[in-house]
Design a protein around this motif. Structure first.
Motif, short mmCIF file in Angstrom:
data_model
loop_
_atom_site.label_atom_id
_atom_site.label_comp_id
_atom_site.label_asym_id
_atom_site.label_seq_id
_atom_site.Cartn_x
_atom_site.Cartn_y
_atom_site.Cartn_z
N ARG A 242 63.63 7.72 22.55
CA ARG A 242 64.90 8.38 22.22
C ARG A 242 65.18 9.55 23.16
N VAL A 243 64.11 10.24 23.57
CA VAL A 243 64.31 11.31 24.56
C VAL A 243 64.75 10.73 25.90
N LEU A 244 64.17 9.59 26.28
CA LEU A 244 64.58 8.96 27.54
C LEU A 244 66.06 8.61 27.52
N LYS A 245 66.52 8.05 26.41
CA LYS A 245 67.94 7.68 26.32
C LYS A 245 68.84 8.91 26.25
N ALA A 246 68.31 10.01 25.67
CA ALA A 246 69.06 11.26 25.69
C ALA A 246 69.18 11.80 27.11
N ILE A 247 68.12 11.65 27.91
CA ILE A 247 68.17 12.06 29.31
C ILE A 247 69.20 11.23 30.07
N ARG A 248 69.24 9.94 29.77
CA ARG A 248 70.23 9.07 30.42
C ARG A 248 71.65 9.52 30.11
N GLU A 249 71.89 9.92 28.87
CA GLU A 249 73.24 10.30 28.48
C GLU A 249 73.63 11.66 29.07
N ASP A 250 72.74 12.65 28.94
CA ASP A 250 73.04 13.98 29.46
C ASP A 250 71.73 14.76 29.54
N GLU A 251 71.19 14.86 30.75
CA GLU A 251 69.89 15.51 30.92
C GLU A 251 69.94 16.99 30.58
N GLN A 252 71.04 17.65 30.90
CA GLN A 252 71.13 19.08 30.62
C GLN A 252 71.07 19.36 29.12
N VAL A 253 71.74 18.54 28.33
CA VAL A 253 71.69 18.71 26.89
C VAL A 253 70.28 18.49 26.37
N PHE B 74 59.15 13.76 31.00
CA PHE B 74 59.53 12.47 30.40
C PHE B 74 59.93 11.47 31.48
N LYS B 75 60.67 11.92 32.48
CA LYS B 75 61.09 11.01 33.54
C LYS B 75 59.89 10.52 34.36
N ILE B 76 58.93 11.40 34.61
CA ILE B 76 57.74 11.00 35.36
C ILE B 76 56.96 9.96 34.59
N LYS B 77 56.76 10.17 33.29
CA LYS B 77 56.02 9.20 32.48
C LYS B 77 56.75 7.86 32.43
N SER B 78 58.08 7.90 32.27
CA SER B 78 58.85 6.66 32.26
C SER B 78 58.74 5.94 33.59
N PHE B 79 58.82 6.69 34.68
CA PHE B 79 58.75 6.08 36.00
C PHE B 79 57.38 5.45 36.24
N MET B 80 56.32 6.15 35.84
CA MET B 80 54.97 5.62 36.03
C MET B 80 54.75 4.35 35.21
N ASN C 138 67.55 18.91 27.99
CA ASN C 138 66.75 20.06 28.43
C ASN C 138 67.02 21.27 27.55
N SER C 139 68.25 21.45 27.15
CA SER C 139 68.59 22.62 26.34
C SER C 139 67.98 22.54 24.94
N LEU C 140 67.59 21.34 24.51
CA LEU C 140 66.95 21.17 23.20
C LEU C 140 65.45 21.35 23.27
N GLY C 141 64.95 21.81 24.41
CA GLY C 141 63.53 22.13 24.54
C GLY C 141 62.68 21.00 25.07
N LYS C 142 63.29 19.93 25.54
CA LYS C 142 62.53 18.81 26.09
C LYS C 142 62.30 19.01 27.58
N ASP C 143 61.06 18.82 28.00
CA ASP C 143 60.73 18.89 29.43
C ASP C 143 61.13 17.56 30.06
#
Length: 437
Positions: free
Chosen positions: A245-256, A267-273, A258-263
């Motif tokens: 769900r965090v990954l899909k939130a990053i897809r929609e709007d990464e800044q939002v 998350f993107k590095i783990k998804s990419f790996m 990030n503002s909710l306290g998610k690094d």
């Protein structure tokens, strides 16, 4: 799980099975028109199933990058090559002293160790690419990934890395000659089992000889389909988890996000790996049973093929990834070659003209056979033209893919207001995607 979600999953499963059935029926009809024997029909279906399995796995792995996280990875072939070559160097038996200096040696470890090592190597390469690249914009990430893929391709074909010494062990990529995989077939225990041998003996009279090779190919293709199911299950569980769900939130709007306290970088590095590791495994399964690695197989067009499969089905949907892979493999990849055989078997095709102008010119006078013969002689090049035309049409007329707008939502609960326009709560998004129109 709500009834609407369950209905979506059932419908999606039936859609995939229906598409596969339609493609297989088309190939059986084509084989009948060509006069194929049972052996020929089984060989054709084995090849088709193999391609659907390979591109299904790769499309699902790419969907994790692009459909879930919005990461533009166009270096898929490079991660496949790293996984395959690493597996080969770990599991390939050591060369004997009498084999000569040109023979490439390996560590001789069990195959499962090589497979895990190949996936780990692809994941580590994904980490090395992601650390600097994910701080850039999406188009720069695309440049970095395709550059990495080309660097890998040049390394494995370079004479400098044909043989080398690592920690006192003689290893190598084989250079432009490729690499022989002289270890035993991992499926030998299955192929030599009693029930399997009984099936072979039952098929021998029907195919007019030994059915072993064609049955082995068909069995391995079916195993690849089981891997597609495993990939699908993994992507589904990932998408439904808090991590997904965090990954899909990053897809929609990464800044939002990030503002909710998610690094978001973590998350993107783990998804990419994770996606790169799955691509490495797909590369291993692609050529593991061929007996040798062909370095020319990892050209950039492989990445283009996987992207086309994902775009056909619809990015953001696991069901669309599998469906797109089946349509691509059956109709765009193998379809033109199959059609060429049907045309040549049905009508007398004259000698092809030497130039495109010589093929097109007679059309003005009502003679189309020179153009048909020219197409038959250049089907491989025209196949890429057809893929490009299909891609342009899709991007203009249906950019959301054949399933429509099925992108999975980031929220785990319905966000619509109760009673919004229909007298009650609207159904939530399907587990495999289903954002309301």
């Amino acid at each position: 799980m709500s009834s609407s979600v369950r209905d979506f999953e059932i419908n999606d499963t039936m859609l995939i099975l229906g598409a596969l059935l339609a493609i297989y029926v088309l190939y059986l009809v084509g084989g009948t028109l060509l006069g194929y024997s049972l052996r020929g029909q089984l060989n054709s279906l084995a090849r088709l199933t193999f391609l659907i399995g390979v591109y299904g796995m790769l499309a699902l792995a790419l969907n994790l990058h692009w459909g879930y996280t919005g990461l533009f990875n166009i270096g898929i072939a490079g991660f496949m090559a790293v996984g395959l070559y690493t597996m080969a160097m770990i599991s390939k038996p050591p060369a004997s002293a009498s084999a000569g200096a040109a023979t490439v040696s390996g560590l001789g470890l069990p195959l499962w160790v090589g497979i895990l090592g190949g996936m780990l190597a692809a994941a580590i390469l994904g980490l090395l690419v992601a650390l600097p690249a994910l701080r850039l914009r999406a188009d720069y990430l695309a440049i970095v990934t395709i550059a990495t893929s080309e660097i890998i391709r040049f390394i494995v074909t370079s004479d400098q890395f044909q043989t080398f010494t690592l920690f006192g062990k003689q290893l190598g990529t084989g250079g432009g000659r490729g690499l022989l995989l002289n270890f035993s077939d991992p499926l030998d225990p299955l192929f030599n089992s009693g029930p399997y041998t009984a099936i072979e003996h039952a098929l021998d009279p029907l195919v007019g000889g030994s059915s072993g090779p064609v049955l082995d190919s068909l069995t391995y293709a079916i195993i690849l389909l089981l891997f597609v199911v495993a990939y699908y299950w993994l992507m589904k569980r990932t998408g439904e988890s808090p991590f997904g769900r965090v990954l899909k939130a990053i897809r929609e709007d990464e800044q939002v996000a990030n503002s909710l306290g998610k690094d978001t970088n973590q998350f993107k590095i783990k998804s990419f790996m994770l996606g790169c590791a799955l691509m490495g495994l797909a590369g291993i399964l692609w050529q593991m049973r061929q007996g040798a690695i062909t370095p020319t197989s990892f050209k950039p067009q492989v990445t283009f093929f996987v992207w086309l499969a994902l775009i056909i089905g619809g990015a953001g949907s696991n069901t669309g990834s599998v469906l797109g892979a089946a349509i691509f493999a059956g109709l765009l990849y193998q379809g033109p070659l199959y059609l060429k055989n049907i045309i040549r078997g049905s009508i007398q095709v004259p000698t092809a003209p030497n130039s495109f102008a010589g093929a097109v010119g007679p059309i003005i006078h009502g003679h189309i056979m020179p153009f048909v013969s020219y197409m038959m002689g250049n089907i491989n090049a025209l196949q890429l033209v057809l893929m490009g035309c299909v891609l342009i049409w899709i991007m203009h007329h249906r950019p959301e893919g054949v399933l429509g707008h099925r992108k999975e939502e980031a929220a785990s609960i319905p966000l619509l207001r109760p009673g919004g326009g229909s007298g009650g709560p609207k159904p939530d998004a399907a587990a495999d995607g289903g954002e309301e129109q």
